[in-house]
Scaffold this motif. Structure first.
Motif, PDB file in Angstrom:
ATOM      1  N   LEU A 162       0.826  -1.214   0.000  1.00  0.00           N
ATOM      2  CA  LEU A 162       0.000   0.000   0.000  1.00  0.00           C
ATOM      3  C   LEU A 162       0.861   1.265   0.000  1.00  0.00           C
ATOM      4  N   PHE A 163       1.876   1.312   0.849  1.00  0.00           N
ATOM      5  CA  PHE A 163       2.742   2.494   0.917  1.00  0.00           C
ATOM      6  C   PHE A 163       3.441   2.727  -0.424  1.00  0.00           C
ATOM      7  N   GLN A 164       3.975   1.663  -1.016  1.00  0.00           N
ATOM      8  CA  GLN A 164       4.672   1.788  -2.308  1.00  0.00           C
ATOM      9  C   GLN A 164       3.715   2.249  -3.405  1.00  0.00           C
ATOM     10  N   ARG A 165       2.476   1.759  -3.377  1.00  0.00           N
ATOM     11  CA  ARG A 165       1.484   2.173  -4.374  1.00  0.00           C
ATOM     12  C   ARG A 165       1.166   3.651  -4.244  1.00  0.00           C
ATOM     13  N   LEU A 166       0.978   4.111  -3.019  1.00  0.00           N
ATOM     14  CA  LEU A 166       0.691   5.525  -2.796  1.00  0.00           C
ATOM     15  C   LEU A 166       1.867   6.396  -3.229  1.00  0.00           C
ATOM     16  N   TYR A 167       3.076   5.983  -2.884  1.00  0.00           N
ATOM     17  CA  TYR A 167       4.280   6.720  -3.254  1.00  0.00           C
ATOM     18  C   TYR A 167       4.427   6.785  -4.781  1.00  0.00           C
ATOM     19  N   THR A 168       4.223   5.636  -5.445  1.00  0.00           N
ATOM     20  CA  THR A 168       4.306   5.589  -6.905  1.00  0.00           C
ATOM     21  C   THR A 168       3.220   6.456  -7.531  1.00  0.00           C
ATOM     22  N   SER A 169       2.020   6.421  -6.979  1.00  0.00           N
ATOM     23  CA  SER A 169       0.916   7.240  -7.503  1.00  0.00           C
ATOM     24  C   SER A 169       1.218   8.729  -7.406  1.00  0.00           C
ATOM     25  N   LEU A 170       1.795   9.134  -6.291  1.00  0.00           N
ATOM     26  CA  LEU A 170       2.148  10.545  -6.121  1.00  0.00           C
ATOM     27  C   LEU A 170       3.246  10.966  -7.098  1.00  0.00           C
ATOM     28  N   LYS A 171       4.264  10.140  -7.246  1.00  0.00           N
ATOM     29  CA  LYS A 171       5.333  10.454  -8.206  1.00  0.00           C
ATOM     30  C   LYS A 171       4.765  10.522  -9.629  1.00  0.00           C
TER      31      LYS A 171
END
Length: 160
Positions: free
Chosen positions: A84-93
């Motif tokens: 979940l954290f990686q998905r959110l981080y990737t989405s923001l980038k």
């Protein structure tokens, strides 16, 4: 004409080449999209959705539609590898850094080609460039591999 039945049939054909998505329920939606012709989404609740804009594919052949579906499924494969954290981080980038979005989408195209969908992706990209508004055409040319790059890469790895 774009119908749910037609798109479901094409999605099921393409899915056969994605064993890593076995057991994942993918919901297909037909609705107008602002900045895309087709979109892969994974909700916070774990639902996978492919959204297709019917206006942007109104005159597309099955081959042209089939060219974008594996690109979207590659996004799902990418999503399954992230917490979940990686998905959110990737989405923001992806949302805030154009250079990241360009790299991400072009790598998704290359993986689509490695999966064996070069000719379909090529047909789709030609269709999108020819049948899009000037603004959307510029987006396609900027963020994704263009037809010549698709063909060149596919030939270089023996997938043409």
């Amino acid at each position: 004409m774009i119908t749910s039945q037609r798109c479901e049939k094409l999605l099921n054909q393409v899915r056969k080449d994605f064993p890593e998505l076995k057991g994942i329920n993918i919901i297909l939606k037909i609705k107008k999209l602002k900045d895309a012709s087709m979109q892969a989404k994974k909700t916070l609740f774990g639902k996978y959705k492919v959204i297709i804009d019917p206006q942007k594919y109104e005159f597309a052949t099955d081959e042209q539609i089939r060219g974008c579906l594996p690109h979207e499924l590659v996004h799902f494969v990418q999503f399954t590898k992230l917490n979940l954290f990686q998905r959110l981080y990737t989405s923001l980038k992806y949302r805030f850094f154009k250079s990241f979005k360009i790299k991400y989408e072009k790598e998704t195209d290359r993986e689509t080609i490695r999966k064996g969908f070069a000719k379909q992706l090529y047909a789709n990209r030609q269709f999108r460039i020819k049948n899009s508004s000037p603004d959307y055409k510029l987006r396609v040319l900027r963020f994704y591999l263009i037809p010549e790059e698709i063909k060149k890469y596919a030939k270089s790895i023996g997938k043409w």
